[in-house]
Design a protein around this motif. Structure first.
Motif, mmCIF file in Angstrom:
data_model
loop_
_atom_site.group_PDB
_atom_site.id
_atom_site.type_symbol
_atom_site.label_atom_id
_atom_site.label_comp_id
_atom_site.label_asym_id
_atom_site.label_seq_id
_atom_site.Cartn_x
_atom_site.Cartn_y
_atom_site.Cartn_z
ATOM 1 N N ASN A 319 1.048 -1.192 0.173
ATOM 2 C CA ASN A 319 0.116 -0.166 -0.318
ATOM 3 C C ASN A 319 0.672 1.232 0.020
ATOM 4 O O ASN A 319 1.133 2.091 0.465
ATOM 5 C CB ASN A 319 -0.971 0.092 0.951
ATOM 6 C CG ASN A 319 -1.659 0.646 0.502
ATOM 7 O OD1 ASN A 319 -2.590 0.763 -0.281
ATOM 8 N ND2 ASN A 319 -2.779 1.297 2.105
ATOM 9 N N MET A 320 1.745 1.063 -1.015
ATOM 10 C CA MET A 320 3.085 2.387 -0.677
ATOM 11 C C MET A 320 3.407 2.240 -2.446
ATOM 12 O O MET A 320 3.194 1.829 -3.797
ATOM 13 C CB MET A 320 4.620 2.014 -0.711
ATOM 14 C CG MET A 320 4.943 2.869 0.212
ATOM 15 S SD MET A 320 6.392 1.842 0.455
ATOM 16 C CE MET A 320 6.442 1.038 2.210
ATOM 17 N N VAL A 321 3.529 4.219 -2.560
ATOM 18 C CA VAL A 321 3.950 4.693 -3.514
ATOM 19 C C VAL A 321 6.012 5.298 -3.235
ATOM 20 O O VAL A 321 5.292 6.313 -1.692
ATOM 21 C CB VAL A 321 3.141 5.973 -4.719
ATOM 22 C CG1 VAL A 321 3.853 6.722 -5.723
ATOM 23 C CG2 VAL A 321 1.953 4.858 -4.256
ATOM 24 N N ILE A 322 5.968 4.742 -4.047
ATOM 25 C CA ILE A 322 7.531 5.991 -3.911
ATOM 26 C C ILE A 322 8.089 7.000 -4.944
ATOM 27 O O ILE A 322 8.133 6.390 -6.243
ATOM 28 C CB ILE A 322 9.007 5.037 -3.064
ATOM 29 C CG1 ILE A 322 8.652 4.616 -1.863
ATOM 30 C CG2 ILE A 322 10.418 6.112 -3.071
ATOM 31 C CD1 ILE A 322 9.712 3.529 -2.079
ATOM 32 N N ALA A 323 7.811 8.147 -4.893
ATOM 33 C CA ALA A 323 8.548 9.211 -6.143
ATOM 34 C C ALA A 323 9.733 9.708 -6.282
ATOM 35 O O ALA A 323 10.377 9.822 -4.661
ATOM 36 C CB ALA A 323 7.043 10.090 -6.274
ATOM 37 N N ARG A 324 10.761 8.950 -7.013
ATOM 38 C CA ARG A 324 12.306 9.774 -6.580
ATOM 39 C C ARG A 324 12.377 10.276 -8.002
ATOM 40 O O ARG A 324 12.830 9.807 -9.057
ATOM 41 C CB ARG A 324 12.793 8.127 -6.695
ATOM 42 C CG ARG A 324 14.814 8.564 -6.256
ATOM 43 C CD ARG A 324 15.317 8.535 -7.366
ATOM 44 N NE ARG A 324 16.996 9.276 -7.082
ATOM 45 C CZ ARG A 324 17.704 8.867 -8.815
ATOM 46 N NH1 ARG A 324 17.342 9.129 -9.416
ATOM 47 N NH2 ARG A 324 19.308 9.214 -8.077
ATOM 48 N N LEU A 325 12.964 11.913 -8.057
ATOM 49 C CA LEU A 325 13.241 11.637 -9.049
ATOM 50 C C LEU A 325 14.820 12.521 -8.760
ATOM 51 O O LEU A 325 15.294 13.140 -7.900
ATOM 52 C CB LEU A 325 12.619 13.438 -9.195
ATOM 53 C CG LEU A 325 11.262 12.778 -10.069
ATOM 54 C CD1 LEU A 325 10.470 13.266 -8.798
ATOM 55 C CD2 LEU A 325 10.724 13.811 -11.325
ATOM 56 N N GLY A 326 15.563 12.366 -10.150
ATOM 57 C CA GLY A 326 16.679 12.799 -9.633
ATOM 58 C C GLY A 326 17.881 12.684 -11.408
ATOM 59 O O GLY A 326 16.957 12.894 -11.883
ATOM 60 N N MET A 327 18.980 12.889 -10.871
ATOM 61 C CA MET A 327 20.156 13.208 -12.305
ATOM 62 C C MET A 327 20.761 12.133 -12.814
ATOM 63 O O MET A 327 22.403 12.478 -11.738
ATOM 64 C CB MET A 327 20.580 14.906 -12.442
ATOM 65 C CG MET A 327 21.112 14.985 -13.578
ATOM 66 S SD MET A 327 21.831 16.027 -14.346
ATOM 67 C CE MET A 327 19.780 16.988 -14.707
#
Length: 349
Positions: A319-327
């Motif tokens: 029951n989880m969402v992880i957003a990861r944004l990077g370069m």
């Protein structure tokens, strides 16, 4: 509200005046911080060789932690690169819910007259990247189809539509940015026939109802969104879009996507070796010893994915969402993101 366009020869099509007719949902911006998860996220941002820019963790429908590298915040729009494809897939789903199309309708294109084998291609074929259309996605080759389409062409979808058939539909899996830009162009044309456009439709049917008002879909010079690559949103709003999938396309008891849509998106395209569904990636081992990209996460996980390590991980079993944004430009971001997500899951469970 449109971002930027690459002007081809100085000619840019006029864009529709922005119209908004849906009330904004509660944004769920308040964070119910889990101190243990915050410590994990903070450590990832401080010790940051893979160059995380933003991390947002949602559990049981609430943000429980977020972290940002210096110069970034919860208000910074971040480029999704190929996570944009999942946005276009979501818009197609919303158009199905609105009754504008069915998955097995021919998608159609003016460049495909009757009798052209390509005229039989359906929305389903393109959503699953099994159109059979030739398209070279190699970004190391500066003359590849993907590079030419994104950085030279006035009409990204038209460039992709002109590609020849390399195989019959469903006979070959070919991950293609051109395919998603055909979807974006065709959907915009269809919506215009129904007295709206893709930008107003996205705002009124998805972004405002889920409280994700930061989304910007940048157009090409022909006025269609470059849905393969050029969609921006804050990390929180990327996470909210993942949460919409986790909630089976329903938000605040209102169906945004048709019943069964998230099941369809997780159904592996037949020739993809189990790794691709309907404009989303699947975390499944392959038939020939191919290991899934996130080996520490459940095989039931699926995700949006973009260049340089943009990810929205959707984990129904947790029951989880992880957003990861990077370069991430040296090596792959997957090992660092896999370890981060594994630490979060093991702490909560």
């Amino acid at each position: 509200g449109y971002g930027c366009s690459l002007a081809s020869g100085g000619r840019v099509a006029p864009l529709p005046e922005r119209t908004i007719d849906a009330p904004s949902a509660e944004t769920n911006a308040a964070i119910k911080t889990n101190d243990e998860i915050r410590a994990i996220v903070d450590a990832a941002i401080i010790n940051n060789p893979s160059n995380h820019r933003a991390i947002v963790v949602m559990h049981d429908g609430e943000i429980i932690s977020e972290g940002y590298a210096e110069g970034f915040s919860d208000k910074t729009p971040l480029l999704g690169w190929s996570m944009s494809k999942s946005v276009i897939g979501t818009l197609v789903g919303a158009a199905v819910e609105a009754g504008f199309l069915s998955l097995d309708d021919p998608i159609g294109a003016p460049e495909w007259p009757g009798g052209d084998d390509r005229s039989a291609l359906t929305w389903r074929h393109l959503l699953q990247m099994q159109s059979g259309l030739a398209f070279d996605e190699d970004y190391r080759n500066l003359r590849s189809d993907a590079v030419r389409m994104l950085f030279e062409q006035a009409d990204a979808g038209a460039y992709a539509v002109r590609q020849p058939a390399a195989a019959p539909p469903n006979a070959m899996f070919n991950y293609s940015s051109g395919t998603t830009n055909i979807l974006a162009r065709a959907l915009n044309d269809l919506l215009k026939e129904n007295d709206t456009d893709i930008y107003a439709f996205a705002t009124n049917r998805i972004f405002r109802p889920i409280g994700a008002s930061s989304f910007v879909m940048e157009p090409d010079a022909a006025g269609n969104p470059v849905g393969s690559s050029f969609i921006y949103a804050t990390a929180r709003d990327w996470a909210r879009l993942g949460q919409l999938y986790l909630q089976d396309g329903v938000w605040a008891d209102k169906p945004i996507l048709p019943s069964g849509w998230t099941t369809f998106t997780q159904d592996p395209a037949s020739e993809s070796d189990g790794q691709y569904g309907g404009q989303v990636w699947l975390n499944r081992d392959g038939a020939f010893e191919r290991e899934r990209d996130f080996p520490s996460l459940p095989e039931s996980a699926y995700y949006f994915s973009g260049h340089e390590g943009q990810f929205v991980l959707i984990m129904p079993s947790n029951n989880m969402v992880i957003a990861r944004l990077g370069m991430t430009r040296r090596g792959s971001a997957e090992p660092a993101v896999d370890a981060l997500a594994a630490d979060i899951i093991s702490t909560l469970y």
